[in-house]
Enzyme design. Structure first.
Site, mmCIF file in Angstrom:
data_model
loop_
_atom_site.group_PDB
_atom_site.id
_atom_site.type_symbol
_atom_site.label_atom_id
_atom_site.label_comp_id
_atom_site.label_asym_id
_atom_site.label_seq_id
_atom_site.Cartn_x
_atom_site.Cartn_y
_atom_site.Cartn_z
ATOM 1 N N SER A 61 -10.592 -15.353 -91.404
ATOM 2 C CA SER A 61 -11.823 -15.841 -90.094
ATOM 3 C C SER A 61 -11.050 -14.424 -88.247
ATOM 4 C CB SER A 61 -11.777 -17.104 -89.661
ATOM 5 O OG SER A 61 -12.327 -18.094 -89.934
HETATM 6 N N1 SAH Z 1 -9.050 -20.361 -92.079
HETATM 7 C C1 SAH Z 1 -9.513 -19.636 -93.334
HETATM 8 C C2 SAH Z 1 -10.402 -19.175 -93.380
HETATM 9 C C3 SAH Z 1 -11.414 -18.652 -94.757
HETATM 10 S S1 SAH Z 1 -12.653 -18.902 -95.258
HETATM 11 C C4 SAH Z 1 -8.891 -18.402 -92.965
HETATM 12 O O1 SAH Z 1 -8.865 -17.950 -92.002
HETATM 13 O O2 SAH Z 1 -8.913 -17.639 -93.871
HETATM 14 C C5 SAH Z 1 -13.134 -20.554 -96.030
HETATM 15 C C6 SAH Z 1 -13.369 -20.959 -96.953
HETATM 16 O O3 SAH Z 1 -13.717 -22.142 -97.915
HETATM 17 C C7 SAH Z 1 -13.091 -20.057 -98.398
HETATM 18 O O4 SAH Z 1 -11.707 -19.614 -98.769
HETATM 19 C C8 SAH Z 1 -13.583 -20.762 -99.498
HETATM 20 O O5 SAH Z 1 -13.826 -20.351 -100.577
HETATM 21 C C9 SAH Z 1 -13.278 -21.393 -99.254
HETATM 22 N N2 SAH Z 1 -14.588 -22.946 -99.088
HETATM 23 C C10 SAH Z 1 -16.050 -23.065 -99.180
HETATM 24 N N3 SAH Z 1 -16.774 -24.061 -100.050
HETATM 25 C C11 SAH Z 1 -15.170 -24.975 -99.487
HETATM 26 C C12 SAH Z 1 -15.523 -26.366 -99.953
HETATM 27 N N4 SAH Z 1 -16.227 -26.526 -100.629
HETATM 28 N N5 SAH Z 1 -14.196 -27.329 -100.718
HETATM 29 C C13 SAH Z 1 -13.050 -26.649 -99.799
HETATM 30 N N6 SAH Z 1 -13.696 -24.396 -99.698
HETATM 31 C C14 SAH Z 1 -14.821 -24.699 -99.504
#
Ligand code: SAH
Length: 215
Positions: A61
């Site tokens: 993010s």
């Molecule tokens: N805060 C993280 C954001 C990553 S993007 C960062 O800054 O790196 C969001 C993440 O949510 C992705 O890695 C995706 O694989 C995960 N995601 C999506 N649906 C999900 C679910 N149902 N359970 C767990 N993770 C999920």
């Protein structure tokens, strides 16, 4: 490249000047080395004002959004927090400095492993990462003082709402479709959940039972 200088400038320009005021959030973002959480070939962009690719079609993010979400959780240090969507583990590291214990859920094992490695290397010992569908929350460890979701849901998952601590538990989650999403802060008071919208955002989809259908 001087990552420390870039990070301090990120906090001044991208966070403070845009209204992030919680001193604990600002301090945590001054300390955690964001460049450790992005792929090596784009490290020099780690402190840019944008999200970046981290593999599996997912993104780390934008720093400002991490600041907004962390601030909205109103953490003071003693909380148990659930994070859905570990991704790179960057926000997990920030949260580890803001609360007592962090549970984090990620659906891609490869991302969860990468995040665990970096967090261990940085000495974040109050964090547990699990591979699984975070739209279902983590019933065994509930209730949580705060829950943060880093992927957009079609609506507020009832499971997550019900895993909030009844007296003042907070949930921060982007809600909407692929085109338009709002960041919502839900505060639980017994069987009442107050919803406040704090901005327009764009996240990858939450894929799971109480999210969007995956492939
Ligand atoms: N805060 C993280 C954001 C990553 S993007 C960062 O800054 O790196 C969001 C993440 O949510 C992705 O890695 C995706 O694989 C995960 N995601 C999506 N649906 C999900 C679910 N149902 N359970 C767990 N993770 C999920």
């Amino acid at each position: 490249m001087d990552y420390t200088a870039a990070r301090l400038e990120m906090v001044e320009k991208q966070l403070k000047e845009r209204g992030i005021t919680d001193p604990r959030v600002l301090d945590a973002m001054r300390v955690i080395p964001r460049h450790e959480f992005v792929p090596e070939n784009i490290r020099d962009h780690a402190y840019d004002d944008s999200p970046l690719p981290i593999g599996q079609d997912q993104t780390i993010s934008q720093p400002y959004i991490v600041g907004v979400m962390s601030q909205a959780l109103k953490l003071t240090g003693g909380e148990t927090v659930l994070e859905v969507g570990t991704g790179s583990g960057y926000q997990t590291a920030i949260l580890s400095l803001l609360a007592r214990h962090i549970y984090s859920l990620e659906r891609f094992a490869e991302l969860a492993e990468g995040a665990s490695d970096v967090l261990e290397r940085l000495g974040c010992t109050n964090v547990e990462i699990y591979v699984g569908d975070g739209s279902q929350g983590l019933a065994d460890m509930a209730p949580f003082d705060a829950i943060t979701v880093a992927a957009a849901a079609p609506s507020i998952p009832g499971t997550l709402r019900s895993q909030l601590q009844p007296e003042g538990g907070r949930l921060v989650i982007p809600v909407g479709d692929a085109k338009e999403q709002f960041l919502e802060v839900i505060t639980r008071r017994g069987n009442r959940w107050d919803v406040q919208r704090i901005g327009s955002v764009r996240f990858v989809p939450l894929i799971g039972t109480f999210g969007f259908k995956g492939d």
